[in-house]
Structure formats: C-alpha cells, structure tokens
Design a protein around this motif. Structure first.
Motif, short mmCIF file in Angstrom:
data_model
loop_
_atom_site.label_atom_id
_atom_site.label_comp_id
_atom_site.label_asym_id
_atom_site.label_seq_id
_atom_site.Cartn_x
_atom_site.Cartn_y
_atom_site.Cartn_z
N THR A 1 -2.30 9.39 -48.80
CA THR A 1 -1.63 7.83 -49.41
C THR A 1 -1.31 7.30 -47.64
O THR A 1 -1.84 7.96 -46.92
CB THR A 1 -0.32 7.48 -49.91
N THR A 2 -0.76 6.10 -47.89
CA THR A 2 -0.54 5.56 -46.73
C THR A 2 0.27 5.99 -45.81
O THR A 2 1.23 6.51 -46.03
CB THR A 2 -0.99 3.83 -47.05
N PHE B 1 5.40 15.37 -47.49
CA PHE B 1 5.87 16.47 -48.39
C PHE B 1 6.56 16.11 -49.68
O PHE B 1 6.42 16.37 -50.61
CB PHE B 1 6.91 17.27 -47.10
N LEU B 2 7.07 15.09 -49.82
CA LEU B 2 8.02 14.41 -50.18
C LEU B 2 6.89 14.06 -51.53
O LEU B 2 6.84 13.78 -52.37
CB LEU B 2 8.74 13.24 -50.26
N PHE B 3 6.07 13.47 -51.33
CA PHE B 3 4.92 12.70 -51.78
C PHE B 3 4.82 13.74 -52.31
O PHE B 3 3.49 14.17 -53.68
CB PHE B 3 3.92 12.03 -50.77
N ALA B 4 3.82 14.22 -51.79
CA ALA B 4 3.48 15.82 -52.53
C ALA B 4 3.92 16.35 -53.00
O ALA B 4 3.64 16.65 -54.28
CB ALA B 4 2.75 16.74 -51.16
N ARG B 5 5.65 16.32 -53.27
CA ARG B 5 5.92 17.19 -53.83
C ARG B 5 6.13 16.30 -55.33
O ARG B 5 6.40 17.56 -56.42
CB ARG B 5 7.36 17.29 -53.70
N LYS B 6 6.24 15.10 -54.96
CA LYS B 6 6.50 14.21 -56.74
C LYS B 6 4.82 14.02 -57.65
O LYS B 6 4.26 14.89 -58.30
CB LYS B 6 6.79 13.24 -56.32
N ALA C 1 -1.27 19.58 -50.82
CA ALA C 1 -1.32 18.90 -49.30
C ALA C 1 -0.60 17.55 -49.22
O ALA C 1 -1.24 16.81 -50.71
CB ALA C 1 -2.21 19.19 -48.44
N GLY C 2 0.46 16.71 -48.94
CA GLY C 2 0.42 14.60 -49.31
C GLY C 2 0.29 14.67 -47.50
O GLY C 2 0.68 14.60 -46.86
#
Length: 298
Positions: free
Chosen positions: A104-105, A284-289, A75-76
């Motif tokens: 994150t924010t 999602f992009l944050f979590a994947r990274k 999860a992000g």
C-alpha cells in the motif's frame, strides 16, 4: 510468546530517505528492527527492492533470527511513490522473498499508525510531503505528486528553493544574505558550480539543505522566514482540505512537520494530535488485516 513460535509479521515504511522494517509477533510485540536505504520506486525500483530486503534481514538479525526466515514472514509495506498506478503494478509484481507481501502507500500506513488503525487524517512532511484522510468509506489524497513536481512544505522542497535563492543572489537578483552563504558552504561551491554540484541530485540530497533554512528562519533571516512561511501556509491549506472530511483525528509526522508548525495558524494546530504509533506499525496493522481477510475468504 517465544520468538520461534507463531506467525511473524514485518511492517515496512519505505520513503525517499530510508526504509525502516520492524519484526513483530501476532500480538504486535516488536522483536527486531532494521533500517536501510531509500525505497521510493519513483527514484529506482531495484534500489527499492534492495532496501526492503536488507531492512527485513537486519530486523531478523536484530531479533536473533536467521535471514532464512524471510519466507516465514507476512510483510506489509507502505511505500512512497506507489500512489502512481504504474509504480504500484511494478512493485506488486516483484518476486519477493516473503511468505506474503501486501503493498500500500506510505500515506495509508502513516494514517493507520497515527490513529491505531482507526479513521483519521495525516500530513507527512519529511523528505517529501502529502496529506491523506480516511473516514467511513471516503478517502482523500492531497499532494503526493513527488519531487520536483510537488512536495511543497517538505525538506526536499525547502532545499531546492534555498538553492534557487542562492543562484539568484549569485546573479545579483536577490539579497546576498546568510542563506546564500550557508548554501554555498554546504555545497562547497559558488555560482554555476552549485548547479554542477547538484546535477542529478535526489530529493534526499536536497532535503539535507532544509535544516539550514529552518535554522536561519528561527534566527530571523527574512529570506528563510519567507520560505518556511510559504511551506507552512501550504501545509495549513492541506490540513483544511483534510479536516473538511471530519476525520476525527489529524496528526502531522515527518522531520519537517514539527518545525513548520511554528508558522501554522493556531486554529489548525488546535486540531493536530500526536500520532499514536509510527508508520511501520501501521504497516503491521495493514498486513495483519490483509492476512485475516485472506483466511476468511479461503
């Protein structure tokens, strides 16, 4: 790819009015969605946790999966309020139900989504308001002070200012025009009773009054026009600060951002481009990274 195979991700956008979660495959295919209540820890940490978990469960159900799949998810989450370090720490220490939980924010995920993970700037004007830019190794937050300390140009701010006007007009210190009467009707109260009605109200409660102000401004009511122009001028000033970093792209998102653009300078609007994707996709992009970084250092 079948739903039952491969890594699954959860992108979470938690704000002052609602929490949206999307369930995605490794490739970014949306498999399910869920919406729950607010998730700004500034206005309630336990409510934040409840909303995130419920939105996640609803996304799983929407995808035809059992809620016992929560531990499988990476999860992000981008949340309003966690730009305050103490609130970030509280949420970061949450004993969450997921396989991984990367925090994150809401500003960060909005920017990631708006620019498909690339550098850029974003202005959020919904229940609250704030600006964020990231380019190269530089980032800038403008506002994000929270309601009622900041959030100028937001729905909550417009609602609060409208109530202040209605109270002033009730005392004969401001024109008793259509805004006063519409606020009285919306609250089913007059004078000091409006204060009683809104005692303990949340930013979301005030934001529900914002459409009245915008509607009356569009109809030419001078008091409402002055309020929306003040908010639009603030958002324009935020845009100028962000554009000074030369972020490449600037997007404006949120339920109030669109209407207020009608009162913003053309020079600013010329730099505004549509968001490529929603904030939850940015989560999602944050979590994947973050998962990729963990695997790289493992």
């Amino acid at each position: 790819m079948p739903i039952g195979e491969g890594q699954l991700y959860l992108g979470i956008d938690g704000g002052g009015s609602k929490t949206k979660a999307i369930l995605l495959s490794q490739q970014g295919q949306v498999l399910g969605e869920g919406v729950a209540g607010p998730a700004n820890p500034l206005h309630g940490v336990e409510q934040t946790f409840t909303s995130i978990k419920l939105a996640a469960e609803l996304a799983l159900e929407d995808a035809g999966l059992d809620v016992d799949q929560l531990p499988r998810l990476v999860a992000g989450a981008g949340l309003a309020g966690v730009n305050l370090p103490e609130l970030y720490q509280v949420v970061e220490q949450w004993v969450h139900p997921f396989g991984q939980f990367h925090l994150t924010t809401d500003l960060h995920i909005a920017c990631l989504g708006a620019h498909n993970g690339e550098d850029g700037a974003v202005i959020i004007s919904g229940t609250g308001s704030c600006g964020y830019a990231h380019t190269g190794n530089k980032s800038l937050i403008v506002g994000a002070h929270g309601f009622p300390f900041g959030d100028k140009g937001s729905g909550a701010w417009l609602g609060l200012e409208a109530l202040k006007h209605a109270l002033m007009a009730s005392d004969g210190l401001a024109p008793a025009g259509p805004l006063k009467h519409r606020i009285e009707t919306a609250l089913d109260a007059q004078g000091i009773d409006m204060v009683s009605r809104m005692a303990g109200a949340t930013s979301r409660d005030y934001a529900r009054l914002a459409p009245i102000v915008i509607e009356l401004a569009q109809a030419g009511d001078p008091t409402s026009l002055a309020l929306v122009q003040d908010g639009a001028d603030y958002l324009a000033a935020v845009a100028e600060k962000l554009l000074a970093l030369k972020p490449g792209r600037l997007s404006m998102i949120g339920g109030v951002a669109g209407p207020l653009q009608a009162w913003m300078p053309e020079a600013i609007l010329a730099s505004v481009q549509p968001a490529i994707a929603a904030p939850e996709m940015g989560a999602f992009l944050f979590a994947r990274k973050q998962l990729a970084l963990l695997e790289k250092t493992a």
